[in-house]
Scaffold this active site. Structure first.
Site, PDB file in Angstrom:
ATOM      1  CG  ASP A 472       6.082  13.050  22.240  1.00  0.00           C
ATOM      2  OD1 ASP A 472       7.154  12.606  22.205  1.00  0.00           O
ATOM      3  OD2 ASP A 472       5.530  13.079  21.430  1.00  0.00           O
ATOM      4  CG  ASP A 542       7.723   9.804  15.633  1.00  0.00           C
ATOM      5  OD1 ASP A 542       6.817   9.393  16.354  1.00  0.00           O
ATOM      6  OD2 ASP A 542       8.267  10.979  15.859  1.00  0.00           O
TER       7      ASP A 542
END
Ligand code: GLA
Length: 747
Positions: A472, A542
């Protein structure tokens, strides 16, 4: 041979059955671009398509010249491909043809730049053209590779200082493309967090227009990709260019329409905040850009890029392997988990047929929220008393693979790493550092930082049987500066950061070749062609809401293949939108990607768990199609009122396909509607089975490939609909958020 050089006319022709690029040495020594696009016969001269004479700038001849390497200060007033400041401070550059080489295959790019490659020299040919600016000694090598089976040219450039004083590279584009008219629409992929890569499609206007990033990463806001399509071009028909930059840092992708109606496209590292000094003998290499041309519409362009990105940009053991159906715990637990809860979730995942469990953020340091511990890559023993190793072994004993989340480029001020090395976080001494998500970015332009993180993360991966890593990157770079660079080299900072990140990827993928890496950056902020060289799949966004995902996945697919798009089914009400869509609808959207779930399976009803088991079985049975088939967009969520979307995947040989039709809101008595399918064998008959829910398909019917492609597949009324076989309530699907998946098999 895909590249021919004619010494008589001094022209190169890069050509295959699907595209041609013709370049020529102009009378004044420059290299012109005579043609790019439609395939032309190899042999004839195309010099008449370029300027007859270009001996100097004047109002008529100055602007329309199509050049391979436009440079400033010598009569072309449009945006340049290369700006180099000479020892005298001048940026005038007059790049003269100095020689060339044609080689079979494709040479590797210098350093760690991600690039397409060949596995056999017969797959491509490469032309390298040398140009030299006499007074400064700057030499340039343009590299153009044409792939044998694709209408795609990979282009990059090396700039070397062959003079005796220091020069500074201020702009070095990976590619420019000069087109002879401006009758194009510019398509970019733009948005923001949770709304990434919506196609923005607008007519070109005089002057400059485009997208860029100065965030230190490619970003959720704009993508390092652009397309040009003719106004009449559709998904399936007409001319389209697509240019993708293999670079995960700051970028520029723009078009300039000149006053004679020509179009110049340039794509490369953003010149903003960039300056790269070269001492005599030093050189700088640009990233690679892929330029795809198609006359089979926007879909033809996408298909050409998909093939290369999937098989000749992605690398490693997982490139062609079936990607596992995963359960990620993030939306299921956020930071609130421990060993036992994870094991229970993993057991439920296994029972539903899933194949990989991914432990997301929160397993390390003292991390119970996003305030602390990034940088401290040691297990949180309060949550995980048996360590990552103990957890991974227990999960694997269930028959699942095990994956772990990391965010290696970041540090929280509240961390042991930051307390020990405050100077490793990016910032300018004497200035405040801007926090984002309570964190700072580590200085990956500093090799010592990369060394430390490579050891720390390497130790974590080596400490347990880890099969998958989610990497990430949850904030952008502010206060760009590295204390390891002298003041006159701070212009290298952003570039060196990205190279440092690639260096870490290279070390970890080399040390752990069996691990599947998935890239992520606050969802889709690092979703670009370059990252695929190490991480063959990425977290698309997301936003896991299925209606939103129709748009996000549609836009993303303009450039990127389904195998690269992580797509998960999450709980309802959806955490990003509050929307409640059926479980089967959510799955029918997520299946068009690297499929998984992101929820707490222990919170589901028995009925939902059984439904998931059927969904996973449906997907895995067709996984080769979903992940590696040819994707075609049929009906856009950006057209009309956006109520419908349709797309499909098909096998290369047309033997199988899955067509999906989605409807957001139900409207009574819909109008008659047929969906034109693509990629089938028109001479073949197909068994067509429609799934409205994954529990029971409708009876299989038989249709011809010709009919499905030219008359269409019945959507309203639905086809298959055997005469009178269904009660009204079954054949008309009422309710909002419905999907139909049609399974097509050649008989
Ligand atoms: C980012 C990612 C999410 C999740 C969280 C964890 O937002 O995009 O998928 O991993 O970080 O903090």
């Amino acid at each position: 041979m895909t590249i021919a050089w004619n010494p008589g006319t001094r022209e190169w022709h890069l050509g295959n059955a699907r595209a041609s690029w013709v370049l020529g040495v102009l009378d004044n020594g420059w290299v012109g671009l005579l043609h790019a696009g439609a395939p032309l016969a190899i042999g004839p001269s195309y010099r008449h398509l370029g300027p007859h004479d270009f001996t100097g700038f004047d109002n008529r001849t100055g602007e329309p010249v199509a050049l391979a390497l436009p440079s400033p200060g010598v009569g072309d007033f449009r945006v340049p491909a290369l700006v180099v400041e000479g020892p005298d401070g001048s940026t005038v550059l007059d790049p003269q043809y100095a020689g060339h080489r044609i080689t079979a295959g494709k040479p590797k790019l210098p350093g760690l730049l991600p690039a397409t490659y060949v596995e056999d020299d017969a797959e491509a040919d490469t032309l390298e053209i040398d140009l030299c600016d006499g007074p400064s000694g700057v030499t340039v090598t343009l590299a153009l590779t044409l792939f044998r089976d694709q209408p795609v040219v990979a282009r990059s450039m090396r700039v070397a200082n062959g003079g005796s004083g220091r020069v500074v590279v201020r702009t070095a584009m990976s590619a420019t493309l000069d087109l002879p008219d401006d009758d194009w629409r510019l398509v970019t992929l733009s948005g923001t967090w949770a709304r990434e890569r919506y196609p923005d499609d607008r007519a070109l206007v005089p002057g400059r227009q485009g997208v860029s990033s100065v965030r230190g990463g490619s970003g959720n806001e704009h993508n390092p990709f652009l397309a040009l399509r003719r106004p009449a071009t559709t998904e399936a028909w007409g001319e389209c260019w697509g240019i993708a930059l293999a670079w995960s840092g700051n970028f520029l992708a723009e078009a300039e329409v000149g006053h004679f109606g020509t179009t110049r496209v340039r794509v490369g590292v953003n010149p903003e905040h960039f300056a790269w000094p070269l001492e005599p003998g030093e050189s700088f290499a640009t990233p690679e850009a892929l330029l795809a041309w198609s006359d089979a519409g926007v879909g033809g362009m996408s298909d050409a890029l998909h093939g290369l990105l999937r098989h000749r940009m992605a690398r490693g053991a997982w490139r062609d392997r079936p990607r596992p159906v995963l359960l990620n715990n993030w939306e299921g637990t956020y930071f609130d988990f421990d060993h036992d809860r994870i094991v229970v979730m993993a057991r439920a995942a296994k029972a539903m047929g899933m194949e990989l469990f991914v432990l997301d953020d929160g397993w390390f340091g003292r991390r119970d929220d996003d305030n602390r511990s990034l940088g401290d890559w040691v297990v949180n023993e309060r949550k995980l008393p048996h360590g990552i190793d103990g957890l991974a072994r227990e999960v694997k004993a269930l028959g699942l693979l095990f994956g772990l989340w990391i965010e290696p480029e970041m540090v929280n001020p509240d961390s042991d790493l930051f307390r020990a090395h405050p100077d490793w976080a990016i910032g300018v001494p004497g200035r405040k550092r801007t926090l984002s998500r309570n964190q700072l970015v580590l200085d990956f332009a500093n090799p010592a930082v990369v060394d430390h993180i490579a050891d720390a993360i390497g130790e974590v991966i080596a400490s347990a049987p880890i099969d998958y890593v989610k990497w990430d990157w949850n904030r952008f770079i502010t206060e760009p500066f590295s204390p390891t660079l002298p003041p006159d080299r701070q212009g290298e900072f952003f570039h060196r950061y990205t190279l440092g990140m690639y260096d870490l990827y290279e070390r970890l993928t080399t040390r752990f070749p069996h691990v599947l890496f998935e890239s992520c950056a606050s969802g889709g902020a690092r979703f670009d062609a370059g990252i695929l060289a190490w991480a063959p799949q990425g977290w698309t966004s997301d936003d896991t809401d299925a209606v939103e995902r129709l748009r996000i996945q549609w836009g993303t697919s303009l450039a990127y293949p389904l195998s690269s798009m992580g797509a998960h089914v999450s709980a309802v009400p959806n955490h990003q939108t509050g929307r409640v869509a059926s479980l089967d609808f959510r799955a029918a959207v997520a299946m068009f990607g690297a499929f998984g779930y992101e929820l707490d399976p222990t919170a589901m009803s028995d009925g939902d768990r059984a439904a998931v088991r059927r969904q996973v079985a449906f997907y895995t049975e067709r996984r080769d199609l979903f992940q590696y088939g040819r994707f075609a967009r049929l009906r856009s969520p950006f057209e009309g009122d956006g109520n419908e979307t349709a797309w499909m995947v098909s096998a290369d040989d047309g033997s199988r396909a899955v067509v999906a039709h989605y409807r957001v809101l139900f409207r009574p008595w819909p109008v008659y509607d047929r969906l034109l399918v693509r990629g089938l064998d028109p001479a073949a008959r197909y068994a067509v089975t429609c799934w409205e829910r994954f529990d029971a398909p409708m009876p299989t019917i038989e249709r011809g490939g010709d009919e499905l492609m030219s008359v269409g597949l019945g959507i309203e009324p639905p086809d298959p609909m055997p005469d009178g076989a269904f009660a009204d309530g079954h054949r008309i699907v009422r309710g909002d958020f419905t999907a139909r998946l049609f399974d097509l098999r050649r008989l």
